[in-house]
Every structure is written in C-alpha cells, then in structure tokens.
Design an enzyme around this catalytic site. Structure first.
Site, PDB file in Angstrom:
ATOM      1  N   HIS A   7       0.839  -1.204   0.000  1.00  0.00           N
ATOM      2  CA  HIS A   7       0.000   0.000   0.000  1.00  0.00           C
ATOM      3  C   HIS A   7       0.877   1.258   0.000  1.00  0.00           C
ATOM      4  CE1 HIS A   7      -2.989  -2.819   2.168  1.00  0.00           C
ATOM      5  NE2 HIS A   7      -3.461  -2.620   0.964  1.00  0.00           N
TER       6      HIS A   7
ATOM      7  N   LYS B 219     -18.553  -5.587   9.582  1.00  0.00           N
ATOM      8  CA  LYS B 219     -17.323  -6.354   9.395  1.00  0.00           C
ATOM      9  C   LYS B 219     -16.401  -6.109  10.579  1.00  0.00           C
ATOM     10  CE  LYS B 219     -15.711  -6.723   4.585  1.00  0.00           C
ATOM     11  NZ  LYS B 219     -14.848  -5.930   3.694  1.00  0.00           N
TER      12      LYS B 219
ATOM     13  N   ARG C  85      -2.607  -5.970  -8.530  1.00  0.00           N
ATOM     14  CA  ARG C  85      -1.570  -7.000  -8.385  1.00  0.00           C
ATOM     15  C   ARG C  85      -1.653  -8.044  -9.480  1.00  0.00           C
ATOM     16  NH1 ARG C  85      -3.119  -7.901  -2.223  1.00  0.00           N
ATOM     17  NH2 ARG C  85      -5.083  -7.617  -3.310  1.00  0.00           N
TER      18      ARG C  85
ATOM     19  N   SER D 206      -2.962  -8.390   2.726  1.00  0.00           N
ATOM     20  CA  SER D 206      -3.337  -8.131   4.118  1.00  0.00           C
ATOM     21  C   SER D 206      -3.864  -9.395   4.796  1.00  0.00           C
ATOM     22  CB  SER D 206      -4.385  -7.026   4.190  1.00  0.00           C
ATOM     23  OG  SER D 206      -3.835  -5.812   3.743  1.00  0.00           O
TER      24      SER D 206
HETATM   25  P1  ADP Z   1     -10.024  -3.511  -0.128  1.00  0.00           P
HETATM   26  O1  ADP Z   1     -10.666  -4.216   1.033  1.00  0.00           O
HETATM   27  O2  ADP Z   1     -10.733  -2.253  -0.531  1.00  0.00           O
HETATM   28  O3  ADP Z   1      -9.655  -4.389  -1.293  1.00  0.00           O
HETATM   29  P2  ADP Z   1      -7.242  -3.422   0.668  1.00  0.00           P
HETATM   30  O4  ADP Z   1      -6.801  -2.775   1.921  1.00  0.00           O
HETATM   31  O5  ADP Z   1      -7.091  -4.905   0.578  1.00  0.00           O
HETATM   32  O6  ADP Z   1      -8.718  -2.941   0.497  1.00  0.00           O
HETATM   33  O7  ADP Z   1      -6.518  -2.791  -0.590  1.00  0.00           O
HETATM   34  C1  ADP Z   1      -6.595  -1.444  -0.928  1.00  0.00           C
HETATM   35  C2  ADP Z   1      -5.949  -1.208  -2.291  1.00  0.00           C
HETATM   36  O8  ADP Z   1      -4.567  -1.565  -2.237  1.00  0.00           O
HETATM   37  C3  ADP Z   1      -6.524  -2.061  -3.435  1.00  0.00           C
HETATM   38  O9  ADP Z   1      -6.495  -1.286  -4.610  1.00  0.00           O
HETATM   39  C4  ADP Z   1      -5.556  -3.205  -3.551  1.00  0.00           C
HETATM   40  O10 ADP Z   1      -5.543  -3.750  -4.865  1.00  0.00           O
HETATM   41  C5  ADP Z   1      -4.256  -2.516  -3.232  1.00  0.00           C
HETATM   42  N1  ADP Z   1      -3.251  -3.444  -2.695  1.00  0.00           N
HETATM   43  C6  ADP Z   1      -3.423  -4.411  -1.786  1.00  0.00           C
HETATM   44  N2  ADP Z   1      -2.267  -5.076  -1.535  1.00  0.00           N
HETATM   45  C7  ADP Z   1      -1.325  -4.505  -2.325  1.00  0.00           C
HETATM   46  C8  ADP Z   1       0.062  -4.741  -2.554  1.00  0.00           C
HETATM   47  N3  ADP Z   1       0.720  -5.719  -1.960  1.00  0.00           N
HETATM   48  N4  ADP Z   1       0.683  -3.935  -3.414  1.00  0.00           N
HETATM   49  C9  ADP Z   1       0.009  -2.953  -4.047  1.00  0.00           C
HETATM   50  N5  ADP Z   1      -1.291  -2.698  -3.902  1.00  0.00           N
HETATM   51  C10 ADP Z   1      -1.960  -3.453  -3.055  1.00  0.00           C
END
Ligand code: ADP
Length: 150
Positions: A18, A42, A91, A129
């Site tokens: 992120h 949630k 990703r 995550s």
């Molecule tokens: P959501 O529950 O909205 O999917 P996340 O917190 O999982 O939220 O992800 C937020 C954003 O960050 C999304 O656009 C996701 O694709 C991106 N993202 C998640 N993990 C990574 C990573 N390892 N590298 C780059 N972007 C990521």
C-alpha cells in the site's frame, strides 16, 4: 486545479505494498487521502484507530498525505473532499476483475470520479493483508511487510 486522489481500502493492516502505491501516486497527484473504510458489519483484525495512528506516523513527514477513516460510499467521500481521482493498486487479474466492476459503479455514482490504477511493484505484489493477518494470528513476525513498527 489541485489534483486530489482518494486511496480507499480496508488496510487491515496497511502494508508496504500500500505504501508503495501511495508514494508512486505522489508523482501523479498533489494530495493523496488515504481513507480507511470501516463497516460496522465487518470486524477488523487490527483496531481501526491504532491502524490510523500507524499510517499517520508512517507518512508524518509528508504534508501531501492525509489519513482519515470513513463509513460511507467512496464516491460520496470523494465529492466531499473535492477529489476527482480514486487511486487503487493492481496485483493480478483477480484484482483487475474486481476493480473493473468497482470502477464502473463508482463512475456511475459520481461521474466526476476517475479511477487510476498503478501496477504493483514486483517486490510487494505477493503481500496480502489477509495473509499478513494469518501470520500475525499464529505468532509469526510480520515486521518485514509493514512500513511501521507494531
Ligand atoms: P479492499 O478491502 O478495498 O480491497 P485493501 O486494503 O485490501 O482494500 O486494498 C486497498 C488497495 O490496495 C486495493 O487497490 C488493492 O488492490 C491494493 N493493494 C493491496 N495489496 C497490495 C500490494 N501488496 N501492493 C500494491 N497494492 C496493493
């Protein structure tokens, strides 16, 4: 006109993947608002306010980055902050399928909102995550995946 982007997500937890999207986004936007979504239906693994503090600390030297929590439609949040861009990371093709439909719906809800996607750096593409939570739950060290100390 000032270019503001919202980077919305659950960020449970916020990872180096992120962080990479945010830092690269700064080359495109004047201001990035990291928006931690929370939903009463949630339950989170990492507590919302402590995650908010960790993310704020990680970017404390960067005045172009704001960190907030929200509990409404992302499209409405963007309007409220005069943000015309939604920043998201991609990703893989699974992300693409999901993001494609969210982007369409957001555009419908707020026609001024343009979704912008950055392809994840290969160094961080494997970080999810959900897996970081699992490692933490069973007592593993997750510090390599996070841009702050827990
Ligand atoms: P959501 O529950 O909205 O999917 P996340 O917190 O999982 O939220 O992800 C937020 C954003 O960050 C999304 O656009 C996701 O694709 C991106 N993202 C998640 N993990 C990574 C990573 N390892 N590298 C780059 N972007 C990521």
């Amino acid at each position: 006109m000032k270019k503001t982007a919202i980077f919305p997500g659950s960020f449970d937890p916020f990872t180096k993947g992120h962080q990479d999207i945010v830092l690269r986004g700064l080359n495109l936007f004047d201001e990035i608002i990291i928006a931690l979504g929370h939903n009463s239906q949630k339950t989170r693994y990492f507590e919302l306010n402590s995650m908010l503090d960790h993310i704020r600390k990680a970017f404390e030297n960067n005045p172009s980055i704001k960190v907030i929590t929200y509990n409404e439609l992302t499209a409405s949040l963007a309007k409220k902050h005069n943000a015309n861009f939604l920043l998201r990371g991609l990703r893989n093709t699974t992300d693409f399928e999901y993001e494609n439909s969210i982007a369409e719906i957001n555009k419908h809800l707020n026609p001024d909102l343009e979704s912008v996607f950055l392809i994840t750096s290969p160094d961080y593409a494997y970080i999810r995550s959900s897996i970081v939570r699992e490692v933490h739950l069973y007592g593993g060290d997750i510090s390599d995946y996070l841009p702050y100390a827990l």
